[in-house]
Write an enzyme that holds these catalytic residues in place. Structure first.
Site, PDB file in Angstrom:
ATOM      1  N   GLU A  33      -9.295  -6.670   7.045  1.00 49.05           N
ATOM      2  CA  GLU A  33      -8.749  -5.420   7.362  1.00 49.05           C
ATOM      3  C   GLU A  33      -9.775  -4.386   7.387  1.00 49.05           C
ATOM      4  OE1 GLU A  33      -5.776  -3.808   5.005  1.00 49.05           O
ATOM      5  OE2 GLU A  33      -4.607  -2.699   6.379  1.00 49.05           O
ATOM      6  N   LYS A  51       0.172  -2.885  12.931  1.00 49.57           N
ATOM      7  CA  LYS A  51       0.436  -2.979  11.513  1.00 49.57           C
ATOM      8  C   LYS A  51       1.934  -2.494  11.330  1.00 49.57           C
ATOM      9  CE  LYS A  51      -0.916  -2.439   6.566  1.00 49.57           C
ATOM     10  NZ  LYS A  51      -2.197  -2.061   5.895  1.00 49.57           N
ATOM     11  N   CYS A  97      -2.060  -7.232   6.057  1.00 53.43           N
ATOM     12  CA  CYS A  97      -1.773  -6.523   4.625  1.00 53.43           C
ATOM     13  C   CYS A  97      -0.611  -6.502   4.181  1.00 53.43           C
ATOM     14  CB  CYS A  97      -2.652  -5.480   4.493  1.00 53.43           C
ATOM     15  SG  CYS A  97      -3.375  -4.971   2.713  1.00 53.43           S
TER      16      CYS A  97
END
Lengths: 302, 302
Positions: free
Chosen positions: A43, A116, A159
């Site tokens: 990331e 995300k 994540c």
């Protein structure tokens, strides 16, 4: 149905994006030389993890979807004829920034992206300040829809998404064949060694569990190295990224795992055919009680 | 907020329910003597695991919710003043049978029940033949609603439910403080040792992951011992139950674990206060994207 895959774990020492992209590219080339057809980067790999503090000047690090980082990664994927999953701090427009994964497929160039969806926010991880959450729908479709590539449909998540079985399931229900998690997670230096161990074990476990629940291989690229807080008055905010990138098979079995401080490509072979086989033996999808799940759409069922 | 809990792992050598309940009771007494205030029994503990074959005569093993097994377990919970979670083959009416967990709370007697929602069906585990799935709603409420007891709200789920993150999440979203899985799972003797290891590891992992995703302790009571197939023409259907009952903390950390062949109570202390603490540090519930989850209500998003 065998596929050689790689995840790249790196320590990032500066915000010099050109230099960092060059260093990353060397590792990607090494992975491709070793036969990897799919390579996952960590990331926000072009810079240090800047969310330790809130600073409006940091938005300067962002770039549009079509910016130089994308150009660099796209050229690399073409050069090596691989599927490459990178990560950028995306400026969508003034005041709307995303944490975005980009998927490149050899000569095809950019074939998809994922913004995300689940955004964390806690001391040292001030992501709600920087990142607008991904949209409820993306081009009219569920945002967890996997991205079709020449090596299969990629369920790309980022994540904090990794803690949510819902995200993995939604990718799987839309045909994902591999789950991928670019990540930047580390320890609060103030936690005890026991607590640090529990945290990293829990993190490994939850991602392996998405393999188990959905019978999909899972690739995780995490950052390594210690990064000092950009706020010099708060050095205690420094983060030790815990590495331990890994590649798991469809039963959550670890095929390869990096150590805390390793750098470079971690490589394994995955067998995409295992998914069909295992879903015959363990047909979870057949028996989901979709008639009784509507509570999942509630924040809390009070 | 500390609570001593026990899970009872047993080998069952016959379908003599009275004898089996007596043997189980001895182990429960031992657990209570050691301080356990909450005791979990394994799935269908009053008989052998009869789902290896389909035989209409086997329905004779079932009994109504208010039958002798319930009476026995209720008296035991009163005698020991504990919360006891048992499991019966329930005859609800002619032609409607359930795999039902019963929750007893000391002098209060039966305080709740849970009818298994996800029903497996594969060679040697012919459960769809015997068990009607639990209702979509129970008394007008979500069937995964936890059961209030003097030691906390119990999210009781049964065996195959353990593979579904949805079930654990729905219990957690309704305030469950502990997740409990009475289980009967074992190996196909024809599988290789490597495959058997992968299966048991995946089983442990997925249940520990429910602890991680929801910050709840998890109790699992699994059967042990080898049970021959009741169909003498098909001895290859015999099942080696794999034991390995365990108690995990709210980060999926193993607090206690039985071996494959252990019998008797496995005891540990859990700290219910960890849930609130961990949800402050790792606030997953805050960030669930309930606006983008409606696909979870579909069988497959095609």
């Amino acid at each position: 149905m065998n596929l050689t895959v790689a995840v790249i774990q790196e320590a990032i020492g500066s915000n010099d994006k050109t230099k960092n992209l060059e260093a990353t590219s060397e590792k990607v080339r090494k992975a491709a030389l070793a036969g990897a057809k799919l390579v996952l980067l960590q990331e926000l790999h072009t810079t240090q993890y800047f969310c330790q503090v809130q600073d409006p000047a940091i938005f300067d690090l962002a770039e549009p979807m079509d910016g130089p980082s994308r150009q660099h990664l796209e050229a690399l994927a073409k050069e090596l004829n691989i599927v490459l999953v990178g990560s950028i701090f995306e400026k969508r427009t003034a005041g709307v920034f995303h944490n975005t994964a980009l998927v490149f497929d050899g000569q095809e160039g950019l074939v998809g992206y994922y913004r995300k969806m689940h955004i964390p926010d806690d001391p040292g991880f001030s992501e709600k300040y920087y990142f607008t959450p991904g949209d409820q729908k993306r081009d009219g479709q569920n945002p967890f829809k996997p991205i079709q590539t020449s090596v299969g449909k990629l369920g790309v998540l980022v994540c904090w998404d990794q803690w949510y079985p819902e995200a993995a399931r939604l990718a799987a229900l839309q045909g994902a064949q591999i789950l991928l998690y670019p990540t930047a997670i580390g320890w609060d230096p103030e936690d005890t060694a026991e607590e640090q161990t529990r945290q990293r074990d829990a993190w490994t476990l939850i991602q392996r569990s998405h393999a188990v629940a959905n019978h999909l291989p899972v690739l995780v690229a995490n950052r390594t190295g210690f990064e000092y807080s950009p706020d010099e008055t708060k050095p205690e905010l420094g983060t030790q990224f815990w590495g331990q990138s890994f590649i798991a098979g469809q039963q959550g079995d670890i095929l390869a795992m990096s150590d805390t401080n390793d750098e470079g490509p971690l490589i394994a072979n995955i067998d995409l055919g295992r998914t069909d086989h295992l879903r015959r033996i363990w047909p979870y999808f057949r028996d989901r009680r979709v008639d009784a799940y509507e509570g999942l759409l509630q924040r809390y069922m009070d």
